[in-house]
Design an enzyme around this catalytic site. Sequence first.
Site, PDB file in Angstrom:
ATOM      1  N   SER A   5       0.827  -1.209   0.000  1.00 50.95           N
ATOM      2  CA  SER A   5       0.000   0.000   0.000  1.00 50.95           C
ATOM      3  C   SER A   5       0.856   1.251   0.000  1.00 50.95           C
ATOM      4  O   SER A   5       2.053   1.219   0.257  1.00 50.95           O
ATOM      5  CB  SER A   5      -0.892   0.028   1.250  1.00 50.95           C
ATOM      6  OG  SER A   5      -0.105   0.269   2.409  1.00 50.95           O
ATOM      7  N   HIS A   6       0.184   2.349  -0.274  1.00 50.59           N
ATOM      8  CA  HIS A   6       0.769   3.669  -0.061  1.00 50.59           C
ATOM      9  C   HIS A   6       0.817   3.879   1.455  1.00 50.59           C
ATOM     10  O   HIS A   6      -0.179   3.645   2.146  1.00 50.59           O
ATOM     11  CB  HIS A   6      -0.102   4.751  -0.691  1.00 50.59           C
ATOM     12  CG  HIS A   6      -0.173   4.667  -2.180  1.00 50.59           C
ATOM     13  ND1 HIS A   6      -1.048   3.819  -2.832  1.00 50.59           N
ATOM     14  CD2 HIS A   6       0.528   5.318  -3.137  1.00 50.59           C
ATOM     15  CE1 HIS A   6      -0.876   3.967  -4.139  1.00 50.59           C
ATOM     16  NE2 HIS A   6       0.068   4.865  -4.352  1.00 50.59           N
ATOM     17  N   GLY A   7       1.948   4.285   1.966  1.00 48.83           N
ATOM     18  CA  GLY A   7       2.052   4.540   3.399  1.00 48.83           C
ATOM     19  C   GLY A   7       1.890   3.279   4.230  1.00 48.83           C
ATOM     20  O   GLY A   7       2.064   2.164   3.746  1.00 48.83           O
ATOM     21  N   ASP A  63      -3.501  -1.851  -2.458  1.00 47.25           N
ATOM     22  CA  ASP A  63      -4.523  -0.922  -2.002  1.00 47.25           C
ATOM     23  C   ASP A  63      -5.339  -0.267  -3.107  1.00 47.25           C
ATOM     24  O   ASP A  63      -6.547  -0.145  -2.995  1.00 47.25           O
ATOM     25  CB  ASP A  63      -3.926   0.147  -1.073  1.00 47.25           C
ATOM     26  CG  ASP A  63      -2.877   1.037  -1.723  1.00 47.25           C
ATOM     27  OD1 ASP A  63      -2.429   0.725  -2.842  1.00 47.25           O
ATOM     28  OD2 ASP A  63      -2.491   2.040  -1.093  1.00 47.25           O
TER      29      ASP A  63
END
Length: 128
Positions: A5-7, A63
């Site tokens: 995912s991002h982050g 995500d």
Amino acid sequence: MVVASHGGLCRELLITAEMILGPAAQTAAAPLATGVSLQDFAAQLRQVVAAVQQEAGVLLLADLAGGTPCNVAAVLAAQSEEIKVVTGVNLPMLLEVLSRREGLSLEELAGIGATAGQGGICRVSTGN
């Protein structure tokens, strides 16, 4: 199984899933941190996949369709039949695949993940 995912979303999803189901073997998070290049993230994701890969392969949950984690995962999947990617990861999807992954093929597990992710979305409130 790898959640990308991002982050830090991927880490938090795994932490939450383990809170509900208990420890999850052969799972890992692959977060895309701010400022990390595409090449560096690709190398990171390859390492994470290699660390959890088993004979049955790796299910990679990303995500956001079209986002960097998904796009990099798709490239890896195109290079190996032992990697399947499902995007739109959410907690219902993750719980379902973690609890049902024993004895299923990678393809079956990917289908279950997609169905569970969609099924976990519902409108609870009604009215204005």
